[in-house]
Design an enzyme around this catalytic site. Structure first.
Site, PDB file in Angstrom:
ATOM      1  N   ASN A  45       0.808  -1.220   0.000  1.00  0.00           N
ATOM      2  CA  ASN A  45       0.000   0.000   0.000  1.00  0.00           C
ATOM      3  C   ASN A  45       0.842   1.272   0.000  1.00  0.00           C
ATOM      4  OD1 ASN A  45      -2.439  -1.461   0.133  1.00  0.00           O
ATOM      5  ND2 ASN A  45      -2.310  -1.598   2.359  1.00  0.00           N
ATOM      6  N   HIS A 131     -14.577  -1.203   6.070  1.00  0.00           N
ATOM      7  CA  HIS A 131     -13.506  -2.014   6.644  1.00  0.00           C
ATOM      8  C   HIS A 131     -13.969  -2.695   7.924  1.00  0.00           C
ATOM      9  CE1 HIS A 131      -9.548  -2.812   8.550  1.00  0.00           C
ATOM     10  NE2 HIS A 131      -9.149  -2.959   7.300  1.00  0.00           N
ATOM     11  N   GLU A 180     -16.095   4.575   3.993  1.00  0.00           N
ATOM     12  CA  GLU A 180     -14.703   4.774   3.584  1.00  0.00           C
ATOM     13  C   GLU A 180     -14.665   5.819   2.484  1.00  0.00           C
ATOM     14  OE1 GLU A 180     -12.066   1.372   3.139  1.00  0.00           O
ATOM     15  OE2 GLU A 180     -13.658   0.076   3.872  1.00  0.00           O
ATOM     16  N   SER A 184     -11.169  -0.367   0.329  1.00  0.00           N
ATOM     17  CA  SER A 184      -9.909  -1.098   0.324  1.00  0.00           C
ATOM     18  C   SER A 184      -9.896  -2.313  -0.588  1.00  0.00           C
ATOM     19  CB  SER A 184      -9.556  -1.537   1.748  1.00  0.00           C
ATOM     20  OG  SER A 184     -10.585  -2.354   2.289  1.00  0.00           O
ATOM     21  N   ASP A 209     -13.647   7.350   6.756  1.00  0.00           N
ATOM     22  CA  ASP A 209     -12.348   6.685   6.905  1.00  0.00           C
ATOM     23  C   ASP A 209     -11.626   6.801   5.571  1.00  0.00           C
ATOM     24  OD1 ASP A 209     -10.193   4.993   7.139  1.00  0.00           O
ATOM     25  OD2 ASP A 209     -11.377   3.160   7.139  1.00  0.00           O
ATOM     26  N   HIS A 212      -7.228   5.034   2.399  1.00  0.00           N
ATOM     27  CA  HIS A 212      -6.652   4.823   1.063  1.00  0.00           C
ATOM     28  C   HIS A 212      -6.779   6.047   0.161  1.00  0.00           C
ATOM     29  CE1 HIS A 212      -6.065   0.486   1.739  1.00  0.00           C
ATOM     30  NE2 HIS A 212      -7.175   0.577   2.451  1.00  0.00           N
ATOM     31  N   LYS A 243      -0.416   3.827   4.625  1.00  0.00           N
ATOM     32  CA  LYS A 243      -0.615   3.617   3.190  1.00  0.00           C
ATOM     33  C   LYS A 243       0.264   4.609   2.419  1.00  0.00           C
ATOM     34  CE  LYS A 243      -3.959   0.805   4.515  1.00  0.00           C
ATOM     35  NZ  LYS A 243      -4.110   0.446   5.928  1.00  0.00           N
TER      36      LYS A 243
END
Length: 397
Positions: A45, A131, A180, A184, A209, A212, A243
């Site tokens: 990542n 997640h 998110e 992910s 969140d 990423h 990440k």
């Protein structure tokens, strides 16, 4: 009895081709070593290539020289160093929040936030593909917990309509929409502007969140909600340093009253040893690199475009993703495992992702791209996928 139950569960997982195994590796930027063999790494990542950059290595070394190796305590005993205060302020200024709270891991930040902040009478509504840390946090809280179909704002609105029509003491409850920023496993982005609009319409909070998205999305790497040109920021933002930012740890960004509440009541914050101060020092350098080195995002985006263009000429199915996460959907867990093994046998490190991490019949080889990758690396990757397809068709795999 316990041994029998555990052995039975492990055997069932092996029979379903879902058994997880650790493999010892030595990462080295765009490549890694496993059993003295070098592989092109398409599983990490490190989206901007910062983890192996000399600038970040130098900052970490200097941090160790200045602050030593460990924090030696929790943030509320003797573990809140000046470097943490400086990093929290730097992140708050960068992202435009009143305050920031540092955590040792992203999993802890997510789960702690939801189970601590939301309680009896509150409602948490999460995207179905969130997640595991968010799901665990929601289930561990005393709040009512619901899910809405992935990125489906109509389904979310229906959930909110039902809640709005139910009798309640509005002053005593809070509804939180949780998503998110970049997902992910699928690599797609949340419709953040629409989520924020619904949150405002229904007097709810938006928790995002952006593990990423931070560092990658937005003009200066501020994340998904900047990239989506959302006029108003999320009420609470969580992101990791592990990440694109190239290190480890995490943070929660929010208004002062929220972070203060967490300092008082979040057990995993209160009773955990703080992350190493040298790491926090290096994190300050990482953020400055993210802000100033736009070429890293540009190269990553070029690599993503090249990969998708070349894969479109193969028989493999890609999901709609403009992020560094590019899942190649296979479906069957056994076939996915064999494909990953084939890639590894030809110098490509890309792992099979199978249930329960992803839904049944959606097993995939999850490709992650980096600014470290060169054009030749991506061409080799796609060429290996093509040869794998031919081998599968001939029955030799």
């Amino acid at each position: 009895m316990m041994r029998h139950r555990i052995e039975k569960a492990l055997a069932e997982r092996q029979q379903a081709f879902l058994y997880r195994q650790r493999q010892v590796v030595e990462p080295a930027g765009r490549t890694l070593l496993h059993q003295q063999q070098s592989y092109l790494n398409f599983a990490g990542n490190d989206y901007l290539g910062l983890a192996a950059s000399q600038e970040l290595k130098n900052a970490f070394i200097k941090g160790v020289e200045l602050f030593g190796c460990g924090s030696t305590g929790s943030p509320l005993v003797n573990g809140f160093h000046t470097v943490y205060r400086d990093l929290e302020q730097q992140i708050a200024d960068w992202l435009g929040f009143e305050s920031v709270l540092l955590f040792s891991t992203g999993f802890s930040a997510n789960s702690t936030l939801l189970k601590t902040l939301f309680g009896k009478g509150d409602t948490i509504i999460q995207d179905k593909l969130n997640h595991a840390s968010l799901i665990d946090g929601g289930l561990a809280s005393a709040a009512a917990h619901y899910r809405f179909n992935h990125n489906d704002t109509d389904h979310l609105k229906g959930r909110l309509d039902k809640l709005a029509s139910a009798p309640s003491n509005l002053e005593a409850i809070t509804t939180a929409i949780v998503s998110e920023g970049v997902f992910s496993m699928d690599g797609d982005s949340a419709p953040v502007a629409q989520l924020k609009q619904l949150a405002q319409q229904y007097q709810s909070m938006l928790v995002l969140d952006d593990a990423h998205g931070i560092g990658v999305k937005g003009q200066n790497g501020q994340g998904t909600w900047f990239d989506e040109r959302c006029q108003n920021q999320p009420d609470i933002l969580v992101a990791t340093f592990g990440k694109a930012l190239g290190l480890s740890g995490a943070f929660i960004a929010a208004d002062n009253y929220i972070t203060d509440y967490l300092v008082q009541f979040a057990r995993s914050y209160i009773y955990s040893t703080a992350l190493p101060p040298a790491q926090a020092y290096a994190m300050q350098a990482s953020i400055e690199l993210v802000k100033s080195q736009n070429w890293r995002r540009e190269k990553l985006n070029n690599n993503i475009a090249l990969f998708r263009e070349l894969m479109a000429q193969t028989d493999f199915e890609l999901l709609t993703s403009s992020s560094a996460i590019q899942p190649v959907i296979i479906g069957d867990a056994d076939k996915t495992l064999h494909l990953a093994e084939y890639l590894q046998s030809r110098g490509i490190w890309a792992k099979a992702i199978r249930p329960p991490t992803v839904p049944a019949n959606s097993s995939r080889v999850r490709i992650t791209l980096s600014a470290d990758h060169e054009v030749a690396d991506i061409k080799q990757l796609v060429s290996t996928f093509q040869s794998a397809c031919a081998a599968f068709n001939q029955g030799s795999v």
